[in-house]
Design a protein around this motif. Structure first.
Motif, PDB file in Angstrom:
ATOM      1  N   SER A   1       0.833  -1.192   0.000  1.00  0.00           N
ATOM      2  CA  SER A   1       0.000   0.000   0.000  1.00  0.00           C
ATOM      3  C   SER A   1       0.866   1.240   0.000  1.00  0.00           C
ATOM      4  O   SER A   1       2.052   1.203   0.326  1.00  0.00           O
ATOM      5  CB  SER A   1      -0.936   0.013   1.206  1.00  0.00           C
ATOM      6  N   GLY A   2       0.251   2.338  -0.387  1.00  0.00           N
ATOM      7  CA  GLY A   2       0.941   3.609  -0.398  1.00  0.00           C
ATOM      8  C   GLY A   2      -0.067   4.730  -0.275  1.00  0.00           C
ATOM      9  O   GLY A   2      -1.274   4.497  -0.148  1.00  0.00           O
ATOM     10  N   LEU A   3       0.430   5.952  -0.324  1.00  0.00           N
ATOM     11  CA  LEU A   3      -0.414   7.126  -0.195  1.00  0.00           C
ATOM     12  C   LEU A   3      -0.007   8.131  -1.253  1.00  0.00           C
ATOM     13  O   LEU A   3       1.177   8.467  -1.383  1.00  0.00           O
ATOM     14  CB  LEU A   3      -0.250   7.737   1.199  1.00  0.00           C
ATOM     15  N   LEU A   4      -0.977   8.589  -2.036  1.00  0.00           N
ATOM     16  CA  LEU A   4      -0.733   9.628  -3.028  1.00  0.00           C
ATOM     17  C   LEU A   4      -0.515  10.929  -2.262  1.00  0.00           C
ATOM     18  O   LEU A   4      -1.429  11.426  -1.599  1.00  0.00           O
ATOM     19  CB  LEU A   4      -1.946   9.737  -3.956  1.00  0.00           C
ATOM     20  N   ILE A   5       0.710  11.477  -2.303  1.00  0.00           N
ATOM     21  CA  ILE A   5       1.025  12.667  -1.505  1.00  0.00           C
ATOM     22  C   ILE A   5       1.062  13.937  -2.342  1.00  0.00           C
ATOM     23  O   ILE A   5       0.993  15.034  -1.797  1.00  0.00           O
ATOM     24  CB  ILE A   5       2.331  12.498  -0.702  1.00  0.00           C
ATOM     25  N   THR A   6       1.208  13.809  -3.653  1.00  0.00           N
ATOM     26  CA  THR A   6       1.037  14.909  -4.602  1.00  0.00           C
ATOM     27  C   THR A   6       0.289  14.311  -5.793  1.00  0.00           C
ATOM     28  O   THR A   6      -0.018  13.121  -5.798  1.00  0.00           O
ATOM     29  CB  THR A   6       2.380  15.518  -5.080  1.00  0.00           C
ATOM     30  N   GLY A   7       0.050  15.098  -6.809  1.00  0.00           N
ATOM     31  CA  GLY A   7      -0.675  14.595  -7.963  1.00  0.00           C
ATOM     32  C   GLY A   7      -0.006  13.433  -8.679  1.00  0.00           C
ATOM     33  O   GLY A   7      -0.668  12.646  -9.348  1.00  0.00           O
ATOM     34  N   ARG A   8       1.321  13.285  -8.525  1.00  0.00           N
ATOM     35  CA  ARG A   8       2.049  12.217  -9.209  1.00  0.00           C
ATOM     36  C   ARG A   8       3.031  11.443  -8.335  1.00  0.00           C
ATOM     37  O   ARG A   8       3.780  10.620  -8.835  1.00  0.00           O
ATOM     38  CB  ARG A   8       2.819  12.773 -10.412  1.00  0.00           C
ATOM     39  N   LEU A   9       3.066  11.688  -7.024  1.00  0.00           N
ATOM     40  CA  LEU A   9       3.998  10.972  -6.153  1.00  0.00           C
ATOM     41  C   LEU A   9       3.252  10.110  -5.137  1.00  0.00           C
ATOM     42  O   LEU A   9       2.329  10.578  -4.474  1.00  0.00           O
ATOM     43  CB  LEU A   9       4.897  11.944  -5.384  1.00  0.00           C
ATOM     44  N   VAL A  10       3.711   8.856  -5.020  1.00  0.00           N
ATOM     45  CA  VAL A  10       3.148   7.902  -4.067  1.00  0.00           C
ATOM     46  C   VAL A  10       4.241   7.553  -3.058  1.00  0.00           C
ATOM     47  O   VAL A  10       5.349   7.169  -3.441  1.00  0.00           O
ATOM     48  CB  VAL A  10       2.664   6.621  -4.785  1.00  0.00           C
ATOM     49  N   LEU A  11       3.923   7.686  -1.781  1.00  0.00           N
ATOM     50  CA  LEU A  11       4.821   7.284  -0.702  1.00  0.00           C
ATOM     51  C   LEU A  11       4.467   5.861  -0.300  1.00  0.00           C
ATOM     52  O   LEU A  11       3.294   5.549  -0.069  1.00  0.00           O
ATOM     53  CB  LEU A  11       4.672   8.221   0.501  1.00  0.00           C
ATOM     54  N   THR A  12       5.471   4.990  -0.228  1.00  0.00           N
ATOM     55  CA  THR A  12       5.256   3.605   0.179  1.00  0.00           C
ATOM     56  C   THR A  12       6.465   3.120   0.966  1.00  0.00           C
ATOM     57  O   THR A  12       7.418   3.874   1.194  1.00  0.00           O
ATOM     58  CB  THR A  12       4.998   2.700  -1.054  1.00  0.00           C
TER      59      THR A  12
END
Length: 143
Positions: free
Chosen positions: A40-51
């Protein structure tokens, strides 16, 4: 079929407040042996996912070249796309000194990002007391 996100009580570094369901991302990485790792991850900007780095570095210090993503897992309007790991370039594993964190950039030119809520970050220090938290993920057997 996509798994449903779950909420758990936890501590550590995280988002202060509820996890925005439209920003929850299911991550699928195909390993060299053909098996799929799900995280799983989290969309932190329109194009970046933190995982977590252990999701996208399934077989050593080099990240998977392509990462499949399903954005908005916590909502009915899910969107499939793909991306690539942009940080870190290498990861020395869970016993190493680097944090278990990674950033994936969505590189699909046709990607239209959902609204991304402003996130508040925090880190818990010490062990006194208990603080409830919310996390979204896909633990084994939860599908």
């Amino acid at each position: 079929m996509t798994s449903s996100p779950i909420s758990v009580v936890g501590s550590g570094v995280g988002v202060a407040g509820p996890v925005p369901p439209g920003q929850v991302v299911e991550i699928r990485v195909v390993r060299a042996d053909g098996r799929t790792r799900v995280g799983s991850g989290l969309l932190i900007t329109g194009r970046l996912v933190l995982t977590a780095a252990h999701v996208v570095f399934p077989e050593g210090p080099v990240a998977s070249s392509r990462v499949g993503l399903t954005v908005g897992v916590g909502e009915t309007g899910r969107a499939g796309t793909s991306g690539r790991v942009v940080w870190p370039e290498r990861w020395d594993g869970p016993g190493g000194t680097a944090p278990d964190a990674a950033l994936i950039r969505i590189d699909d030119p046709g990607w239209i990002s959902p609204q991304v809520d402003r996130l508040r970050w925090g880190a818990l220090t010490g062990r006194a007391g208990g603080i409830a938290g919310e996390a979204a993920g896909f633990p084994p057997g939860a599908a």
